[in-house]
Design a protein around this motif. Sequence first.
Motif, PDB file in Angstrom:
ATOM      1  N   PRO A 228       0.803  -1.226   0.000  1.00  0.00           N
ATOM      2  CA  PRO A 228       0.000   0.000   0.000  1.00  0.00           C
ATOM      3  C   PRO A 228       0.835   1.274   0.000  1.00  0.00           C
ATOM      4  O   PRO A 228       0.427   2.284  -0.590  1.00  0.00           O
ATOM      5  CB  PRO A 228      -0.819  -0.130   1.293  1.00  0.00           C
ATOM      6  N   TYR A 229       1.995   1.238   0.634  1.00  0.00           N
ATOM      7  CA  TYR A 229       2.876   2.405   0.611  1.00  0.00           C
ATOM      8  C   TYR A 229       3.369   2.679  -0.810  1.00  0.00           C
ATOM      9  O   TYR A 229       3.439   3.841  -1.240  1.00  0.00           O
ATOM     10  CB  TYR A 229       4.055   2.171   1.548  1.00  0.00           C
ATOM     11  N   LEU A 230       3.693   1.626  -1.560  1.00  0.00           N
ATOM     12  CA  LEU A 230       4.091   1.793  -2.953  1.00  0.00           C
ATOM     13  C   LEU A 230       2.980   2.469  -3.754  1.00  0.00           C
ATOM     14  O   LEU A 230       3.234   3.379  -4.552  1.00  0.00           O
ATOM     15  CB  LEU A 230       4.421   0.433  -3.574  1.00  0.00           C
ATOM     16  N   GLN A 231       1.737   2.019  -3.546  1.00  0.00           N
ATOM     17  CA  GLN A 231       0.617   2.603  -4.275  1.00  0.00           C
ATOM     18  C   GLN A 231       0.400   4.059  -3.876  1.00  0.00           C
ATOM     19  O   GLN A 231       0.138   4.914  -4.736  1.00  0.00           O
ATOM     20  CB  GLN A 231      -0.646   1.767  -4.004  1.00  0.00           C
ATOM     21  N   LEU A 232       0.528   4.372  -2.597  1.00  0.00           N
ATOM     22  CA  LEU A 232       0.318   5.739  -2.118  1.00  0.00           C
ATOM     23  C   LEU A 232       1.363   6.688  -2.698  1.00  0.00           C
ATOM     24  O   LEU A 232       1.023   7.790  -3.166  1.00  0.00           O
ATOM     25  CB  LEU A 232       0.370   5.760  -0.593  1.00  0.00           C
ATOM     26  N   ILE A 233       2.607   6.277  -2.684  1.00  0.00           N
ATOM     27  CA  ILE A 233       3.672   7.116  -3.233  1.00  0.00           C
ATOM     28  C   ILE A 233       3.488   7.276  -4.739  1.00  0.00           C
ATOM     29  O   ILE A 233       3.679   8.364  -5.298  1.00  0.00           O
ATOM     30  CB  ILE A 233       5.047   6.516  -2.907  1.00  0.00           C
ATOM     31  N   GLY A 234       3.089   6.208  -5.416  1.00  0.00           N
ATOM     32  CA  GLY A 234       2.884   6.281  -6.858  1.00  0.00           C
ATOM     33  C   GLY A 234       1.783   7.225  -7.257  1.00  0.00           C
ATOM     34  O   GLY A 234       1.809   7.793  -8.362  1.00  0.00           O
ATOM     35  N   ALA A 235       0.809   7.426  -6.377  1.00  0.00           N
ATOM     36  CA  ALA A 235      -0.306   8.314  -6.702  1.00  0.00           C
ATOM     37  C   ALA A 235      -0.009   9.779  -6.402  1.00  0.00           C
ATOM     38  O   ALA A 235      -0.752  10.656  -6.868  1.00  0.00           O
ATOM     39  CB  ALA A 235      -1.557   7.881  -5.931  1.00  0.00           C
ATOM     40  N   ASN A 236       1.055  10.060  -5.641  1.00  0.00           N
ATOM     41  CA  ASN A 236       1.279  11.435  -5.196  1.00  0.00           C
ATOM     42  C   ASN A 236       2.655  11.999  -5.528  1.00  0.00           C
ATOM     43  O   ASN A 236       2.891  13.185  -5.303  1.00  0.00           O
ATOM     44  CB  ASN A 236       1.084  11.513  -3.674  1.00  0.00           C
ATOM     45  N   ARG A 237       3.564  11.186  -6.013  1.00  0.00           N
ATOM     46  CA  ARG A 237       4.913  11.664  -6.302  1.00  0.00           C
ATOM     47  C   ARG A 237       5.276  11.344  -7.753  1.00  0.00           C
ATOM     48  O   ARG A 237       4.556  10.610  -8.439  1.00  0.00           O
ATOM     49  CB  ARG A 237       5.927  11.005  -5.362  1.00  0.00           C
ATOM     50  N   ALA A 238       6.407  11.854  -8.199  1.00  0.00           N
ATOM     51  CA  ALA A 238       6.852  11.627  -9.579  1.00  0.00           C
ATOM     52  C   ALA A 238       8.064  10.705  -9.633  1.00  0.00           C
ATOM     53  O   ALA A 238       8.018   9.628 -10.233  1.00  0.00           O
ATOM     54  CB  ALA A 238       7.169  12.962 -10.252  1.00  0.00           C
ATOM     55  N   TYR A 239       9.156  11.092  -8.989  1.00  0.00           N
ATOM     56  CA  TYR A 239      10.411  10.352  -9.108  1.00  0.00           C
ATOM     57  C   TYR A 239      10.552   9.261  -8.049  1.00  0.00           C
ATOM     58  O   TYR A 239      11.171   8.232  -8.300  1.00  0.00           O
ATOM     59  CB  TYR A 239      11.602  11.324  -9.016  1.00  0.00           C
ATOM     60  N   GLU A 240       9.989   9.499  -6.882  1.00  0.00           N
ATOM     61  CA  GLU A 240      10.096   8.504  -5.811  1.00  0.00           C
ATOM     62  C   GLU A 240       9.456   7.157  -6.177  1.00  0.00           C
ATOM     63  O   GLU A 240      10.014   6.109  -5.825  1.00  0.00           O
ATOM     64  CB  GLU A 240       9.482   9.034  -4.518  1.00  0.00           C
ATOM     65  N   PRO A 241       8.294   7.127  -6.867  1.00  0.00           N
ATOM     66  CA  PRO A 241       7.738   5.821  -7.257  1.00  0.00           C
ATOM     67  C   PRO A 241       8.668   5.019  -8.151  1.00  0.00           C
ATOM     68  O   PRO A 241       8.744   3.790  -8.024  1.00  0.00           O
ATOM     69  CB  PRO A 241       6.446   6.207  -7.993  1.00  0.00           C
ATOM     70  N   ALA A 242       9.369   5.694  -9.054  1.00  0.00           N
ATOM     71  CA  ALA A 242      10.325   4.981  -9.899  1.00  0.00           C
ATOM     72  C   ALA A 242      11.450   4.388  -9.056  1.00  0.00           C
ATOM     73  O   ALA A 242      11.879   3.245  -9.282  1.00  0.00           O
ATOM     74  CB  ALA A 242      10.883   5.920 -10.962  1.00  0.00           C
TER      75      ALA A 242
END
Length: 262
Positions: free
Chosen positions: A217-231
């Motif tokens: 869930p943390y991966l999904q949350l970061i992916g929905a709100n950040r640009a470079y951190e999800p990568a």
Amino acid sequence: MKANRFWSWLFLILGIAYFVLPLIGTVEFSLKMRRGEYSLDAYWAVLADPRFQATFGYSVMMAVATIIAGVVLIVPTAYWIRLKLPHWRPFIEFVTLLPLVIPPIVIVFGYIRLYNTSSWLPLTGTAAGTNLLLMFGYMTLSLPYMYRAVDTGLRAIDVRTLTEAAESLGAGWLTIMWRVILPNVLVAVLSGAFLTFAIVIGEFVLAALLNRPAFGPYLQLIGANRAYEPAALAVIAFAITWACMGLIQLVTRFQKHTMARR
């Protein structure tokens, strides 16, 4: 022969490019957080995030608990099926394949329906109960891989002869399992454990619907709100998965080398 070799190499290169090029693109994008140059800023930002540390630590703890519970359940079951109930093997193999057919969302809704606060066993009413329920869910998802790994390990040894020899020396059932069977299937158990670890680290549906602070869930949350951190997180998760696969290969080679020396 040359034509066949050409097409074989062509399809191999296309397959490698299909998997490697997106990974290269993800890695490159994760390094562009600082405008005009490559840097590891996205990785440092992720690793310094307290939520990353908390969720990753929680998932590692759940993975270890799932592996221990899975070994305690599956190794004796597979051993007993192979030793005493071989006619049950097709049924057990069918049951262990069900998690590959039944979607995780169906499994977790079944858990919530059976173990909610108004049921006969309200596990979801407390954090400890929900953690226990999540661990059972992870065990269910990893069952096809752990069971087959252990079963393959048991096929490689003469279970009946080892058991009879141990019994002739006065060993009890627990002694046979701990000092005879488990050391002989340890490599297979480790292979299933690494696969289980990779599954738990990347799993999203169970943890999200049970509202647990897991890494998925943390991966999904970061992916929905950040640009470079999800990568950066995607690269880290990919590296963890491949590290598990590499450890499986390393352990397997070590076993072959040990057997060859014997």
